[in-house]
Scaffold this motif. Structure first.
Motif, PDB file in Angstrom:
ATOM      1  N   GLY A 177       0.785  -1.230   0.000  1.00  0.00           N
ATOM      2  CA  GLY A 177       0.000   0.000   0.000  1.00  0.00           C
ATOM      3  C   GLY A 177       0.816   1.277   0.000  1.00  0.00           C
ATOM      4  O   GLY A 177       0.251   2.377   0.020  1.00  0.00           O
ATOM      5  N   ILE A 178       2.142   1.183  -0.035  1.00  0.00           N
ATOM      6  CA  ILE A 178       3.007   2.367  -0.050  1.00  0.00           C
ATOM      7  C   ILE A 178       3.110   2.878  -1.485  1.00  0.00           C
ATOM      8  O   ILE A 178       3.278   2.103  -2.421  1.00  0.00           O
ATOM      9  CB  ILE A 178       4.392   2.024   0.518  1.00  0.00           C
ATOM     10  CG1 ILE A 178       4.263   1.640   1.991  1.00  0.00           C
ATOM     11  CG2 ILE A 178       5.362   3.188   0.353  1.00  0.00           C
ATOM     12  CD1 ILE A 178       5.542   1.095   2.603  1.00  0.00           C
ATOM     13  N   ASP A 179       3.003   4.179  -1.641  1.00  0.00           N
ATOM     14  CA  ASP A 179       3.029   4.786  -2.974  1.00  0.00           C
ATOM     15  C   ASP A 179       4.469   4.891  -3.466  1.00  0.00           C
ATOM     16  O   ASP A 179       5.066   5.969  -3.519  1.00  0.00           O
ATOM     17  CB  ASP A 179       2.365   6.166  -2.937  1.00  0.00           C
ATOM     18  CG  ASP A 179       2.238   6.788  -4.325  1.00  0.00           C
ATOM     19  OD1 ASP A 179       2.335   6.034  -5.320  1.00  0.00           O
ATOM     20  OD2 ASP A 179       2.045   8.015  -4.405  1.00  0.00           O
ATOM     21  N   LEU A 180       5.032   3.751  -3.824  1.00  0.00           N
ATOM     22  CA  LEU A 180       6.412   3.684  -4.302  1.00  0.00           C
ATOM     23  C   LEU A 180       6.493   2.552  -5.322  1.00  0.00           C
ATOM     24  O   LEU A 180       6.488   1.376  -4.953  1.00  0.00           O
ATOM     25  CB  LEU A 180       7.376   3.421  -3.143  1.00  0.00           C
ATOM     26  CG  LEU A 180       8.859   3.448  -3.509  1.00  0.00           C
ATOM     27  CD1 LEU A 180       9.320   4.880  -3.792  1.00  0.00           C
ATOM     28  CD2 LEU A 180       9.704   2.832  -2.388  1.00  0.00           C
ATOM     29  N   PRO A 181       6.539   2.871  -6.618  1.00  0.00           N
ATOM     30  CA  PRO A 181       6.577   1.814  -7.630  1.00  0.00           C
ATOM     31  C   PRO A 181       7.819   0.939  -7.500  1.00  0.00           C
ATOM     32  O   PRO A 181       8.853   1.355  -6.970  1.00  0.00           O
ATOM     33  CB  PRO A 181       6.594   2.594  -8.953  1.00  0.00           C
ATOM     34  CG  PRO A 181       6.039   3.936  -8.623  1.00  0.00           C
ATOM     35  CD  PRO A 181       6.484   4.215  -7.221  1.00  0.00           C
ATOM     36  N   VAL A 182       7.687  -0.271  -8.009  1.00  0.00           N
ATOM     37  CA  VAL A 182       8.791  -1.223  -8.088  1.00  0.00           C
ATOM     38  C   VAL A 182       9.080  -1.480  -9.565  1.00  0.00           C
ATOM     39  O   VAL A 182       8.172  -1.776 -10.331  1.00  0.00           O
ATOM     40  CB  VAL A 182       8.419  -2.571  -7.429  1.00  0.00           C
ATOM     41  CG1 VAL A 182       9.600  -3.544  -7.492  1.00  0.00           C
ATOM     42  CG2 VAL A 182       7.944  -2.367  -6.004  1.00  0.00           C
ATOM     43  N   LEU A 183      10.345  -1.327  -9.958  1.00  0.00           N
ATOM     44  CA  LEU A 183      10.775  -1.759 -11.285  1.00  0.00           C
ATOM     45  C   LEU A 183      11.714  -2.931 -11.072  1.00  0.00           C
ATOM     46  O   LEU A 183      12.885  -2.755 -10.714  1.00  0.00           O
ATOM     47  CB  LEU A 183      11.466  -0.640 -12.056  1.00  0.00           C
ATOM     48  CG  LEU A 183      12.069  -1.028 -13.415  1.00  0.00           C
ATOM     49  CD1 LEU A 183      11.087  -1.799 -14.282  1.00  0.00           C
ATOM     50  CD2 LEU A 183      12.564   0.210 -14.164  1.00  0.00           C
ATOM     51  N   PRO A 184      11.231  -4.164 -11.244  1.00  0.00           N
ATOM     52  CA  PRO A 184      12.062  -5.331 -10.953  1.00  0.00           C
ATOM     53  C   PRO A 184      13.347  -5.358 -11.782  1.00  0.00           C
ATOM     54  O   PRO A 184      13.376  -4.948 -12.943  1.00  0.00           O
ATOM     55  CB  PRO A 184      11.150  -6.506 -11.299  1.00  0.00           C
ATOM     56  CG  PRO A 184       9.764  -5.969 -11.120  1.00  0.00           C
ATOM     57  CD  PRO A 184       9.853  -4.543 -11.596  1.00  0.00           C
ATOM     58  N   TYR A 185      14.383  -5.842 -11.145  1.00  0.00           N
ATOM     59  CA  TYR A 185      15.692  -6.048 -11.773  1.00  0.00           C
ATOM     60  C   TYR A 185      15.712  -7.483 -12.309  1.00  0.00           C
ATOM     61  O   TYR A 185      14.682  -8.177 -12.306  1.00  0.00           O
ATOM     62  CB  TYR A 185      16.762  -5.809 -10.714  1.00  0.00           C
ATOM     63  CG  TYR A 185      18.177  -5.595 -11.193  1.00  0.00           C
ATOM     64  CD1 TYR A 185      18.461  -4.934 -12.390  1.00  0.00           C
ATOM     65  CD2 TYR A 185      19.255  -6.032 -10.419  1.00  0.00           C
ATOM     66  CE1 TYR A 185      19.775  -4.724 -12.799  1.00  0.00           C
ATOM     67  CE2 TYR A 185      20.561  -5.821 -10.816  1.00  0.00           C
ATOM     68  CZ  TYR A 185      20.816  -5.174 -12.008  1.00  0.00           C
ATOM     69  OH  TYR A 185      22.110  -4.973 -12.401  1.00  0.00           O
ATOM     70  N   ALA A 186      16.839  -7.957 -12.818  1.00  0.00           N
ATOM     71  CA  ALA A 186      16.923  -9.320 -13.353  1.00  0.00           C
ATOM     72  C   ALA A 186      18.305  -9.889 -13.103  1.00  0.00           C
ATOM     73  O   ALA A 186      19.310  -9.180 -13.205  1.00  0.00           O
ATOM     74  CB  ALA A 186      16.611  -9.329 -14.850  1.00  0.00           C
ATOM     75  N   GLY A 187      18.361 -11.170 -12.777  1.00  0.00           N
ATOM     76  CA  GLY A 187      19.630 -11.844 -12.572  1.00  0.00           C
ATOM     77  C   GLY A 187      20.072 -12.670 -13.765  1.00  0.00           C
ATOM     78  O   GLY A 187      21.269 -12.895 -13.959  1.00  0.00           O
ATOM     79  N   ASP A 188      19.123 -13.106 -14.588  1.00  0.00           N
ATOM     80  CA  ASP A 188      19.471 -13.993 -15.701  1.00  0.00           C
ATOM     81  C   ASP A 188      20.038 -13.245 -16.899  1.00  0.00           C
ATOM     82  O   ASP A 188      20.596 -13.857 -17.809  1.00  0.00           O
ATOM     83  CB  ASP A 188      18.247 -14.806 -16.131  1.00  0.00           C
ATOM     84  CG  ASP A 188      17.077 -13.941 -16.553  1.00  0.00           C
ATOM     85  OD1 ASP A 188      16.818 -12.927 -15.877  1.00  0.00           O
ATOM     86  OD2 ASP A 188      16.411 -14.270 -17.545  1.00  0.00           O
ATOM     87  N   THR A 189      19.902 -11.925 -16.920  1.00  0.00           N
ATOM     88  CA  THR A 189      20.472 -11.111 -18.001  1.00  0.00           C
ATOM     89  C   THR A 189      21.514 -10.152 -17.425  1.00  0.00           C
ATOM     90  O   THR A 189      21.569  -8.982 -17.774  1.00  0.00           O
ATOM     91  CB  THR A 189      19.363 -10.351 -18.743  1.00  0.00           C
ATOM     92  OG1 THR A 189      18.494  -9.706 -17.785  1.00  0.00           O
ATOM     93  CG2 THR A 189      18.538 -11.294 -19.611  1.00  0.00           C
ATOM     94  N   ASN A 190      22.336 -10.680 -16.563  1.00  0.00           N
ATOM     95  CA  ASN A 190      23.361  -9.924 -15.856  1.00  0.00           C
ATOM     96  C   ASN A 190      24.735 -10.446 -16.272  1.00  0.00           C
ATOM     97  O   ASN A 190      24.929 -11.663 -16.388  1.00  0.00           O
ATOM     98  CB  ASN A 190      23.143 -10.105 -14.347  1.00  0.00           C
ATOM     99  CG  ASN A 190      23.966  -9.171 -13.499  1.00  0.00           C
ATOM    100  OD1 ASN A 190      25.193  -9.199 -13.542  1.00  0.00           O
ATOM    101  ND2 ASN A 190      23.302  -8.366 -12.691  1.00  0.00           N
ATOM    102  N   ASP A 191      25.670  -9.545 -16.498  1.00  0.00           N
ATOM    103  CA  ASP A 191      26.979  -9.990 -16.985  1.00  0.00           C
ATOM    104  C   ASP A 191      27.777 -10.795 -15.969  1.00  0.00           C
ATOM    105  O   ASP A 191      28.811 -11.374 -16.299  1.00  0.00           O
ATOM    106  CB  ASP A 191      27.807  -8.793 -17.483  1.00  0.00           C
ATOM    107  CG  ASP A 191      28.249  -7.850 -16.370  1.00  0.00           C
ATOM    108  OD1 ASP A 191      27.891  -8.079 -15.195  1.00  0.00           O
ATOM    109  OD2 ASP A 191      28.948  -6.867 -16.674  1.00  0.00           O
TER     110      ASP A 191
END
Length: 280
Positions: A177-191
């Motif tokens: 309920g907190i007004d703070l969007p999440v933009l997920p990161y990724a581990g499978d496309t990481n160098d």
């Protein structure tokens, strides 16, 4: 009694995510994330030379030259200590219009901290990064994850979104309920995979290109995000840098929207916000 984290949301957008396109009509937004950590690593003995030194001295500049050649910008997950140790990098990121995000002062341990102690770490790194770059960090990403009230602290301290999640292909609002969007990161496309499952830079480039091509043709409705994690000490090496150059060129040729993470969150919010009241 210890505080309990917000319940995990296993449903998300479900079978039908929101239907919209990114700017320019793109179906896939590509987020390039440079992890600026050199000099902030855990356990670094004073004066000891490591592979991190290469990232600070040479690798970061090779990455920036590749991005310059293609005319694209990245988001920089910055450790404050790394920017203090290398002012030319702080200046170069700001001059190029890279988004600046807070990645802690060092590789700090946040797990189990009180809300007051964690707030102190977050604001200390934020203030040093702002002083080093002239830009207030937009977001925060910890190597150590979230405590039950971390998101509350981030919202109160003015951060615009956070990326401490790997749970979706799109930005979303958390389950608390907190007004703070999440933009997920990724581990499978990481160098970092170049240190284990990808034997060559070409194999990593093939992996990224295959991922992008699938998302462009995915029968799943709607748009998506492809996050690519970059470390100057890894992808900045001559043996691997060609993978980044090849992938970015392919993404541009396929019409992907390469944007900063803040731009992606803003475009998502603008496209999915409920319509306002109709004027009489």
């Amino acid at each position: 009694m210890s505080e309990q984290p917000a319940p995990r949301d296993f449903v998300g957008y479900g079978e039908r995510p929101p239907s919209f396109v990114w700017p320019g009509g793109a179906r896939v937004a590509v987020s390039l994330v440079i992890n600026v950590e050199e000099g902030a690593e855990r356990g670094a003995a004073p004066g000891k030379r490591t592979e991190f030194d290469y990232g600070a001295r040479a690798g970061i500049w090779r990455i920036l030259r590749i991005l310059d050649r293609h005319g694209v910008r990245a988001t920089a997950f910055c450790c404050a200590a790394a920017l203090e140790a290398n002012p030319p990098v702080a200046a170069a990121l700001a001059e190029r219009g890279c988004e600046i995000a807070d990645h802690g002062y060092h590789w700090d341990t946040h797990s189990g901290l009180s809300i007051e102690d964690e707030r102190g770490l977050i604001t200390a790194s934020r203030d040093v990064i702002a002083a080093s770059t002239g830009m207030i960090p937009t977001s925060w990403y910890s190597k150590d994850g979230l405590n039950p009230r971390t998101r509350e602290t981030l919202a109160e301290e003015g951060f615009r979104y956070e990326s401490n999640s790997f749970n979706d292909d799109l930005p979303h609002l958390g389950a608390d309920g907190i007004d703070l969007p999440v933009l997920p990161y990724a581990g499978d496309t990481n160098d970092s995979g170049l240190m284990s499952q990808y034997p060559t830079g070409a194999a990593f480039a093939d992996h990224l290109i295959g991922c992008l091509d699938f998302q462009l043709n995915d029968p799943r409705p709607g748009s998506s995000v492809l996050s690519v994690g970059l470390h100057p000490r890894v992808i900045g090496r001559p043996a691997y840098a060609g993978a980044l150059d090849r992938f970015v060129g392919h993404a541009v040729s396929r019409g992907a929207w390469i944007a900063t993470r803040e731009e992606i969150v803003r475009a998502w919010a603008d496209s999915t916000a409920p319509p306002g009241p109709t004027a009489p």
